[in-house]
Design an enzyme around this catalytic site. Sequence first.
Site, PDB file in Angstrom:
ATOM      1  N   MET A   1       0.829  -1.202   0.000  1.00 45.95           N
ATOM      2  CA  MET A   1       0.000   0.000   0.000  1.00 45.95           C
ATOM      3  C   MET A   1       0.862   1.250   0.000  1.00 45.95           C
ATOM      4  SD  MET A   1      -3.141  -0.903  -0.193  1.00 45.95           S
ATOM      5  CE  MET A   1      -4.016   0.586   0.289  1.00 45.95           C
TER       6      MET A   1
ATOM      7  N   CYS B   1      -3.561  -9.043   4.837  1.00 45.27           N
ATOM      8  CA  CYS B   1      -3.344  -7.712   5.408  1.00 45.27           C
ATOM      9  C   CYS B   1      -3.950  -7.639   6.813  1.00 45.27           C
ATOM     10  CB  CYS B   1      -3.965  -6.647   4.516  1.00 45.27           C
ATOM     11  SG  CYS B   1      -3.705  -4.970   5.125  1.00 45.27           S
TER      12      CYS B   1
END
Length: 336
Positions: free
Chosen positions: A22, A103
């Site tokens: 990210m 995640c």
Amino acid sequence: MVDEQKHERVRRAARLSVAPMMDWTDRHCRYFHRLMTRHAMLYTEMVTAPAVLHGPRDRLLAFDAAEHPVALQLGGSDPRELAQAVNLSRPFGYDEVNLNVGCPSDRVQSGCFGAVLMERPALVAECVAAMQAETDVPVTVKCRIGVDEQDPEQVLPAFIEAVAGAGVRHIIIHARKAWLKGLSPKENREIPPLDYGLVLRMKQHFPALTICINGGIASLDQARALLEQGLDGVMIGRAAYHDPASVLIGADALWGDGPGRDAFATAADMRPYIAAHLASGGRLHQITRHMLGLFHGRPGARAFRRVLSEGASREGAGLAVFDAALAEVLAQVPAE
């Protein structure tokens, strides 16, 4: 139905891949990385299925054809939404679609996707089956070895069995647990101990599956050693971002090819790409922030980073700033 030729191309490219990260692995980062390796699989940042359905689709999904092979990583837990997102991504031409089951951030927990899905393998199986119905490219899964108090020795094989039963043939395993209670996302990348042995055992237990490993891998030598132990692929994250030349220049030897362009040639090859981005109204910093580690460990690298860090985000910054940064490194190259 997965196209077998496409599956084989993805399986081959998975020998080395750069992890989805990210705020890091955007299209500019991937273009930059592709200049150093012709073969490694590159991944997008995670994009949530609702964002694909309702957000600025072109901005989220468009990429340069030079980035191939490239995979789209999706986040979500609603089979219908994920299927729609895969369908909407088809015109963009990704080589693989990956479901994030690894995640550990608070945001993904509250949305019931990411690592929390390790607790719901039947739902993951439903999701990937729905996704596969909308594409002929491989749908893959990136997961952890378990979460919180789960016993990875029991949980991971059962999880793999469930998703393989739904048709998944390619799994990337981050060889750490995710502690959803008590550790931050950053801590979850560093504190839970690595268990490479468990991932190796999963390859032995599921020989027909493509099993790739992720977590703590910092060099090509380390990647090569893991491949030699029987794994199908190695995914490298932060090391490929912070020191890209040492990880990606030379990576093509894993496929029997010669090295890619060196760091200086890579910088030169980025120049027209940067110029086109600036001409279209983009900002220099949007690209050069991904290039700060290009000369890591070389004389002049600190000055290169300083010039770009200080100058690239200023209003109107252009190629002159990039050239000035590069000159700091070139000045340290011994005369022949």
